[in-house]
Design an enzyme around this catalytic site. Structure first.
Site, PDB file in Angstrom:
ATOM      1  N   CYS A 243      16.698 -16.261  11.728  1.00 12.34           N
ATOM      2  CA  CYS A 243      17.027 -15.151  10.841  1.00 12.34           C
ATOM      3  C   CYS A 243      18.470 -14.674  10.981  1.00 12.34           C
ATOM      4  CB  CYS A 243      16.078 -13.982  11.118  1.00 12.34           C
ATOM      5  SG  CYS A 243      14.328 -14.378  10.831  1.00 12.34           S
ATOM      6  N   HIS A 322      24.785 -16.346  21.882  1.00 13.17           N
ATOM      7  CA  HIS A 322      23.745 -17.380  21.967  1.00 13.17           C
ATOM      8  C   HIS A 322      23.226 -17.448  23.397  1.00 13.17           C
ATOM      9  CE1 HIS A 322      21.465 -20.912  21.176  1.00 13.17           C
ATOM     10  NE2 HIS A 322      22.110 -21.251  20.071  1.00 13.17           N
ATOM     11  N   HIS A 406      27.560   2.881   8.370  1.00  9.18           N
ATOM     12  CA  HIS A 406      26.319   2.286   7.869  1.00  9.18           C
ATOM     13  C   HIS A 406      25.873   1.155   8.790  1.00  9.18           C
ATOM     14  CE1 HIS A 406      27.055   4.537   4.180  1.00  9.18           C
ATOM     15  NE2 HIS A 406      28.277   4.021   4.157  1.00  9.18           N
ATOM     16  N   HIS A 410      18.652  -6.222  10.870  1.00  4.94           N
ATOM     17  CA  HIS A 410      17.724  -7.221  10.339  1.00  4.94           C
ATOM     18  C   HIS A 410      16.302  -6.681  10.299  1.00  4.94           C
ATOM     19  CE1 HIS A 410      15.294 -10.727   9.798  1.00  4.94           C
ATOM     20  NE2 HIS A 410      14.917 -10.781  11.056  1.00  4.94           N
ATOM     21  N   HIS A 439       9.847  -2.369   3.878  1.00  2.00           N
ATOM     22  CA  HIS A 439       8.726  -1.871   3.088  1.00  2.00           C
ATOM     23  C   HIS A 439       8.671  -2.532   1.709  1.00  2.00           C
ATOM     24  CE1 HIS A 439       6.716   0.983   0.313  1.00  2.00           C
ATOM     25  NE2 HIS A 439       5.922   1.227   1.343  1.00  2.00           N
ATOM     26  N   ASN A 443      10.030  -9.131   5.524  1.00  2.00           N
ATOM     27  CA  ASN A 443      11.050  -9.861   6.285  1.00  2.00           C
ATOM     28  C   ASN A 443      11.473 -11.078   5.469  1.00  2.00           C
ATOM     29  OD1 ASN A 443      12.579 -11.402   8.029  1.00  2.00           O
ATOM     30  ND2 ASN A 443      11.146 -11.298   9.743  1.00  2.00           N
TER      31      ASN A 443
END
EC number: 2.3.1.199
Length: 511
Positions: A243, A322, A406, A410, A439, A443
């Site tokens: 993702c 990573h 802001h 994810h 909502h 995802n």
């Protein structure tokens, strides 16, 4: 008797007063601490200006007392030192030339678009559970587990699943998976090209990321074929990167734009559900079924200076972390087969702890790039005190609200958003875009951060100079951050995914 009555009445009153006297000082203390910290931040941030102010006053006074004779003497002095002046000027011009030639060219985000599936692909919770039951692949325990996950997930009734998953039984095939990919990618790209008036032949770099569906020819080749992109286009197809791959794709596009002048780069982020639905009964592998939904985004980047005026944002930083060298981190999101040889993605119980550690490493690198000097000093002093005097001192958590207006976290699930809201000490409005995206769309993997940015725009909250922090987590395990600065007061693009429903949000969530 009156005294006793007063005592009994007084017990109740005194009890209330005691609670009030305890609460009031705590409140005043928190308010005072807030203003003290705010004053400290402004003092440190403007320290240089405050130090230079007396010097400026002295120079102004001296300049006001200078007469024409002093200026004549200065001119004579400069004439006798002409060689030195020419040498200094040459060095200055050379230095400025080197700086201008070697500085990184700015990367602009001209516009982006997010795919909005048709209403027929909506999947309310009742339909999801009904179809799961009718497939006959899940036992009662697994069905109950999925129901509980959905109730607590933060997903609403209007998320989407691909066409193949609406059939009973699902029509799983390579053709159906290709159809899903085409609908999402082409849907997002059509809107992007329409809104920006950029011709397909002008695209010099194409980066596509999709973790679990990598056909031959590749997804990037499908786009080249569809839009008849030019033959020398530099195209890349990223797979299996989870993702957080959307930020990785932006980073790759940025590197390409720094090398190849005067061109555009398109970044397409999506995920494919059709061939990656899990039909077994292993609990750890059922969670993705409940959370992942259809979605995708297309982003247009440019290194052309003339595009600055029409662009929405400028890319400030990309920081990638990573932790694949650690075995637990490597296996916490893992595609595998269960005991019945059914393939799915397994999520380990250590996922949130690993995500927290990876985020800590990421913000350690990002912090010095974005935090004001006041926060960096506090962090450094706390670290010194912890090392030298008391190992039990809690590490200072920098206030990233001073660096960003802001946050696009994810939308991997409610737990991810809750954890970052707590650890970064964010307010509900800072995580509103993430919660509402989860909502409304579920995802959507690597594209979720773009649905969140579209939400902020649709709410009319993006002002010139505002900074946005996109945070994404992915298998491997990775945490990647992208920082953008708004170049103008940003309005939502035409056909925004929130266009037909933004007035309904934010909604009150009950778990």
């Amino acid at each position: 008797m009156d005294g006793a009555g007063d005592s009994r009445h007084g017990d109740g009153s005194v009890g209330v007063q005691i609670r009030q006297t305890r609460i009031l000082p705590d409140f005043l203390q928190s308010v005072n601490l807030k203003y003290v910290k705010l004053g400290y931040h402004y003092l440190i941030s403007n320290l240089l200006a405050l130090c230079l102010l007396p010097l400026a006053v002295v120079i102004s006074v001296e300049a006001s007392q200078t007469d024409p004779e002093d200026l004549r003497q200065l001119w004579i002095h400069l004439q006798y030192n002409l060689v030195s002046i020419i040498a200094c000027s040459a060095v200055l011009v050379f230095g400025l030339t080197v700086y201008v030639m070697t500085r990184p060219r700015p990367i602009y985000l001209v516009d982006f678009s997010c795919y909005l599936p048709p209403d027929r692909l909506k999947v309310p919770v009742s339909r999801f559970m009904n179809h799961s039951t009718l497939t006959g692949d899940f036992d009662e325990s697994s069905l109950e587990f999925q129901r509980k996950i959905l109730e607590r997930s933060g997903l609403g009734e209007d998320t989407y699943l691909p066409e193949a998953m609406h059939h009973v039984p699902p029509t799983i095939s390579m053709a159906a998976a290709r159809e899903e990919a085409e609908q999402v990618m082409f849907g997002a790209l059509d809107k992007l090209f329409t809104n920006t008036n950029v011709k397909a032949k002008d695209i010099g770099v194409l980066v596509v990321n999709c973790s679990l569906f990598n056909p031959t020819p590749s997804l990037s080749a499908m786009i080249v074929n569809k839009y008849k992109l030019r033959g020398n286009i530099r195209s890349y197809n990223l797979g299996g990167m989870g993702c957080s791959a959307g930020v990785i794709a932006v980073d790759l596009a940025k590197d390409m734009l720094l090398v190849h002048r005067n061109t555009y780069a398109v970044v397409v982020s999506t995920e494919n559900i059709t061939q990656n639905w899990y039909f077994g009964n292993k609990k750890a592998m059922l969670i993705p079924n409940c959370l992942f939904r259809v979605g995708g985004s297309a982003v247009l980047l440019s290194n052309k200076s003339r595009d600055k005026r029409r662009s929405k944002y400028r890319l400030s930083h990309v920081v990638r972390t990573h932790r694949g060298a650690d075995d637990k981190a490597f296996r916490c999101v893992y595609q595998e087969q269960d005991d019945t040889r059914r393939t799915g993605v397994s999520l380990s119980k250590e996922l949130m702890a690993i995500a927290g550690e990876t985020l800590k490493t990421n913000i350690t690198t990002l912090g010095p790039l974005v935090l004001p000097i006041s926060e960096q000093i506090l962090f450094f002093l706390t670290l010194v005190v912890k090392k030298l005097f008391n190992g039990k001192v809690k590490p200072y958590i920098p206030d990233f609200k001073l660096a960003f207006e802001h946050f696009c976290i994810h939308a991997g699930g409610r737990a991810v958003i809750d954890e970052l809201e707590k650890n970064l000490q964010l307010s509900p409005v800072h995580v509103e875009a993430s919660r509402m995206t989860l909502h409304r769309f579920g995802n959507t993997s690597s594209s979720s951060i773009w649905y969140e940015l579209a939400y902020i725009e649709a709410k009319g909250r993006m002002r010139r100079g505002n900074r946005v922090w996109q945070i994404a987590f992915g298998s491997g395990f990775k945490c990647n951050s992208a920082v953008w600065e708004a170049l103008r007061n940003v309005k939502p693009s035409k056909d925004s995914p929130w266009e037909d429903c933004i007035d309904k949000y934010p909604v009150t969530l009950s778990y």
